[in-house]
Design a protein around this motif. Structure first.
Motif, PDB file in Angstrom:
ATOM      1  N   LYS A  29       0.866  -1.177   0.000  1.00 58.01           N
ATOM      2  CA  LYS A  29       0.000   0.000   0.000  1.00 58.01           C
ATOM      3  C   LYS A  29       0.902   1.225   0.000  1.00 58.01           C
ATOM      4  CE  LYS A  29      -4.137  -1.930   2.145  1.00 58.01           C
ATOM      5  NZ  LYS A  29      -4.935  -1.728   0.930  1.00 58.01           N
ATOM      6  N   LEU A  30       0.913   1.921  -1.117  1.00 59.56           N
ATOM      7  CA  LEU A  30       1.811   3.046  -1.304  1.00 59.56           C
ATOM      8  C   LEU A  30       1.099   4.355  -0.953  1.00 59.56           C
ATOM      9  CD1 LEU A  30       3.370   1.923  -4.713  1.00 59.56           C
ATOM     10  CD2 LEU A  30       4.181   1.413  -2.391  1.00 59.56           C
ATOM     11  N   PRO A  31       1.843   5.438  -0.829  1.00 58.20           N
ATOM     12  CA  PRO A  31       1.205   6.738  -0.573  1.00 58.20           C
ATOM     13  C   PRO A  31       0.235   7.103  -1.695  1.00 58.20           C
ATOM     14  CG  PRO A  31       3.568   6.841  -0.150  1.00 58.20           C
ATOM     15  CD  PRO A  31       3.315   5.520  -0.803  1.00 58.20           C
ATOM     16  N   SER A  32      -0.648   8.039  -1.384  1.00 58.62           N
ATOM     17  CA  SER A  32      -1.636   8.569  -2.335  1.00 58.62           C
ATOM     18  C   SER A  32      -2.594   7.499  -2.844  1.00 58.62           C
ATOM     19  CB  SER A  32      -0.925   9.250  -3.523  1.00 58.62           C
ATOM     20  OG  SER A  32      -0.063  10.274  -3.087  1.00 58.62           O
ATOM     21  N   GLU A  33      -2.929   6.524  -1.958  1.00 57.74           N
ATOM     22  CA  GLU A  33      -3.936   5.525  -2.282  1.00 57.74           C
ATOM     23  C   GLU A  33      -3.551   4.640  -3.471  1.00 57.74           C
ATOM     24  OE1 GLU A  33      -7.035   4.810  -0.819  1.00 57.74           O
ATOM     25  OE2 GLU A  33      -6.336   6.070   0.833  1.00 57.74           O
TER      26      GLU A  33
END
Length: 799
Positions: free
Chosen positions: A698-702
């Protein structure tokens, strides 16, 4: 003093059992009965409360005399022969009401309307208890209870499934269980269009609609003896019946993978209306290579070809669930699909002699067109019983029809040699009719015992009219050696019974299934008939022992069957490659397997692990045997001896943080083949292993990133050696508008390394065959509306 929630639930079940046990005495003493009636409503909106408990208890001993529960409209009616009692009305989450002072008029007590107020303390207790999702080990299944940690997130059912040990959902929405994708998904214990592999509608079920999910890895005798890799049953909350839910998805890809799909559900108190619409265009490229070498005279024929399969499709489905009342529901659905297929291929052939000098060369072109209409219709009736929440009766009738009208043109153009150019064409008229009728009844009793019984009748009827014509002197002449009509008719009647005991720590389940198979095949042109009628008994036994909430042992045995299908029985061949022919065998017999398995299930913090030892003994093993003549190899399935397979499987899931998880599977087995075919011994030993690993970030910015790899080792069959295979898939997903819109990019076979290769080394001939599909890149946009979640997969069609 208020009773704790769990005690009330236990009291409710106890009262229902006592009510049944005392039923006989109530009948014989009809003349002295008192009738008690009333209606139970909740205080907020004066809505009726279904399943509220009405208990009649003795004033002195405080023990229950009898009891019942309210119906869908909140009303109840119960009789008692007691003379010194009080009445208790209760429902989970509401304050209990007790009636000690009542008036008896004409042997009747009318409590009229009873208003129950919300018990805020009890509700807090329930919320705390259900805050975190829990995994419960049962006798032959694992039950995943969905808590507020998942239901409040707006996640889809696919994300919930991905939270369950042994279950994995890739970024395209394909569900696998213990590494196998042959999973049967049920909704509320029955097949549903929402759960079909090509329905693309699981995204319309969100986590807050799900009560629990049951995972069955080793099905009992209740299920088809043909076997399945497992069953996943999604239980929907009764309170989530209303509203409009739906999903829409649009996909574009290279090579062509362009499609649009729409799924809409309208839920009311009585009806659940569902519909689907889809259409698209897809292309499947293919590269093939083959080598046929005659080791006696040294001649070799080599072919290399490329093909492109184009498909245009449209489908529509309409159906409804009609809830007659709280305990009876009827489902009626129908779907229609139409596919148009076009296939183009070009294959270069060359022939060399013993000195490796080219003697002949030619080009073979193919153009194939086909129309495939499909029709499916289904009727289901399910009845639940007030006596016990797990008591049910299910009847279903399912019909399928499929037709293929196919025409192919082949043209051989000589490049080198003295042979003449020639043309061929084929015609295929294929029809299929399938009907399945099922009746299942489940009866729990004495709290820890359950009996299941039922039957199934399956009718399969197939006709394949295949003709080959050669162009001779500008006139099409039918080729009688390759032309025939093959009819396949099979009827299977199955009857089963299972009995189970399930205690707090130990349980056992015994089952037996009786199946009768009636099979007839006919080659109409030659009037060659083959038939078989056989009856088999398929026992099963499963047991489990729960050491604690985080460690459980399960063991099972079942006898299975694998019946030969049409392709294995049909003696016709495809003439795409005149030097590599594959045919069926009308005399083929089914395989029988005794399957043993022991599994340990561990939960250690944020890690779940499953370890399994298994042994499978199979008789009348079906293997393809190749023969060779005039540089032409002909492959045909035969029953060749026995196979003993002993293996070990491990799979696990590790999620150390909220942004990272890894799911892996490893399987290795050793096999011992014994058999003789046409005086040739095929005894040998071998092994094979496979492993897969999926990591999710799960990366930043959804953004969500998924990378998966799959490796399958080299292994041997009776005549062939299958090469190892490794491929990687990757996906990137972005949620916007609070998850209602999903952007999805997926790459299947990132390195284009998925190549299927096999070699055959025999004393007088050598064969090599390979097939490569290539890389697929797909971009999709999905939108969920109402309570629907955007579809979380690219829409790649399952084939």
């Amino acid at each position: 003093m208020k009773q704790p929630i769990y005690k009330r639930a236990m009291m409710k079940n106890l009262i229902i059992i006592l009510h049944l046990l005392f039923g006989f005495n109530i009948v014989v003493s009809q003349s002295s009965q008192i009738l008690i009636t009333g209606k139970v409503l909740e205080s907020n909106n004066n809505l009726p409360i279904e399943y509220a408990t009405i208990a009649i208890l003795d004033n002195n001993s405080k023990k229950p005399l009898t009891g019942t529960i309210t119906s869908e409209d909140g009303t109840f009616s119960i009789r008692t022969t007691g003379t010194n009692y009080y009445i208790e009305v209760s429902f989970m989450g509401y304050e209990t009401k007790i009636f000690n002072d009542f008036e008896i008029i004409n042997n009747t007590i009318d409590l009229q309307t009873i208003i129950l107020s919300v018990d805020n303390h009890a509700l807090d207790e329930v919320v705390v208890r259900a805050e975190k999702s829990q995994l419960e080990f049962k006798l032959d299944k694992r039950v995943f209870h969905v808590g507020t940690d998942l239901s409040s997130t707006g996640a889809s059912s696919l994300e919930v499934l991905n939270s369950i040990p042994s279950v994995n959902v890739n970024i395209e929405g394909e569900v696998s269980l213990r590494g196998s994708q042959g999973v049967q998904i049920l909704i509320n214990g029955k097949p549903s269009v929402l759960a079909t592999a090509d329905g693309n509608a699981l995204g319309s079920i969100t986590a807050d609609m799900i009560e629990k999910i049951e995972v069955i890895t080793n099905p009992s005798a209740k299920h088809d003896a043909e076997g399945t890799s497992g069953i996943i049953n999604i239980i929907i909350k009764k309170s989530e019946k209303r509203g409009v839910n739906g999903s829409a998805t649009l996909n574009v890809g290279v090579p062509n993978s362009n499609s649009f799909g729409l799924s809409v559900n309208k839920r009311t108190e009585k009806f659940n209306l569902f519909s689907q619409l889809g259409f698209g265009i897809r292309t499947y490229p293919d590269e093939r290579k083959s080598i046929n070498q005659d080791l006696i005279n040294g001649t070799t024929i080599t072919s290399f070809g490329e093909s492109e399969f184009d498909e245009k499709f449209a489908n529509i489905l309409i159906g409804t669930d009609y809830h007659i009342n709280a305990n009876n529901v009827i489902t009626l659905s129908g779907s229609y699909a139409y596919e148009v297929e076009d296939q183009f291929s070009k294959t270069n052939f060359s022939q060399t002699d013993a000195s490796n000098s080219a003697t002949d060369s030619w080009l073979r072109n193919e153009i194939t067109e086909a129309d495939n209409p499909k029709l499916r219709y289904e009727l289901q009736y399910k009845k639940n019983f007030k006596r016990h929440k797990d008591q049910s009766l299910l009847f279903s009738a399912l019909g399928n029809s499929f037709r293929k009208d196919q025409f192919s043109d082949f043209e051989n153009t000589v490049v080198l040699g003295n042979d003449d150019d020639f043309k061929q064409k084929t015609r295929t008229d294929y029809t299929l009719e399938d009907y399945t009728f099922k009746l299942d009844y489940t009866h729990p009793f004495l709290e820890k015992y359950t009996i299941e019984t039922g039957s199934q009748y399956v009718i399969n009827s197939v006709s394949n009219d295949f003709a080959v014509s050669d162009l001779v002197n500008d006139e099409w002449i039918n080729n009688p050696d390759l032309t025939n009509v093959f009819d396949f008719n099979q009827k299977v009647l199955g009857i089963y019974t299972t009995a189970a005991y399930e205690g707090d720590t130990w349980g056992i389940k015994l089952g037996v299934r009786l199946e009768n198979t009636n099979l007839d095949t006919l080659l109409q042109t030659t009037n060659e008939q083959n038939g078989d009628n056989y009856t088999n008994l398929f026992p099963s036994i499963h047991t489990s022992y729960k050491i604690n909430d985080n460690f459980s042992l399960q063991a099972g045995f079942s006898k299975r069957i694998r019946r030969p299908g049409l392709r294995e029985l049909n003696p016709f061949s495809n003439i795409r490659n005149n030097f590599s022919i594959s045919t069926g065998n009308p005399d083929l017999k089914p395989e029988y397997t005794d399957s043993y398995e022991i599994t340990s299930i561990h939960k250690i913090g944020k890690t779940t692990l499953n370890f399994s030892l298994y042994n499978r003994y199979t008789v009348d093993v079906v293997e393809r045997i190749s023969t060779f003549s005039n540089n032409v190899s002909t492959s045909r399935p035969e029953n060749v001896g026995t196979n003993t397979t002993t293996g070990f499987e491990a799979n696990g899931k590790y999620a150390p943080t909220n942004w990272f998880s890894v799911n892996g599977d490893f399987n290795i087995n050793y096999f011992y083949r014994k058999g003789v075919f046409e005086t040739v011994s095929f005894d040998f030993k071998g092994n094979q292993w496979a492993t897969s690993l999926t990591t999710k970030f799960k990366l930043p910015s959804e953004f969500d990133l998924e990378i998966s790899g799959d490796y399958r080792s080299r292994y041997k069959t009776v005549q062939n050696e299958i090469a190892d295979n490794f491929f990687t898939d990757m996906g990137l997903r972005k949620k916007i508008l609070k998850g209602k819109v999903i952007l999805n990019l997926s790459i299947r076979d990132v390195f284009a390394s998925r190549i299927d290769e096999s070699t055959t080394n025999q004393p007088d001939f050598y064969l090599f065959n390979s097939r490569k599909r290539g890389r697929f890149v797909i971009f999709g946009v999905s939108y969920g509306f109402g309570k629907g979640e955007a579809m979380e997969f690219s829409g790649q069609r399952r084939r």
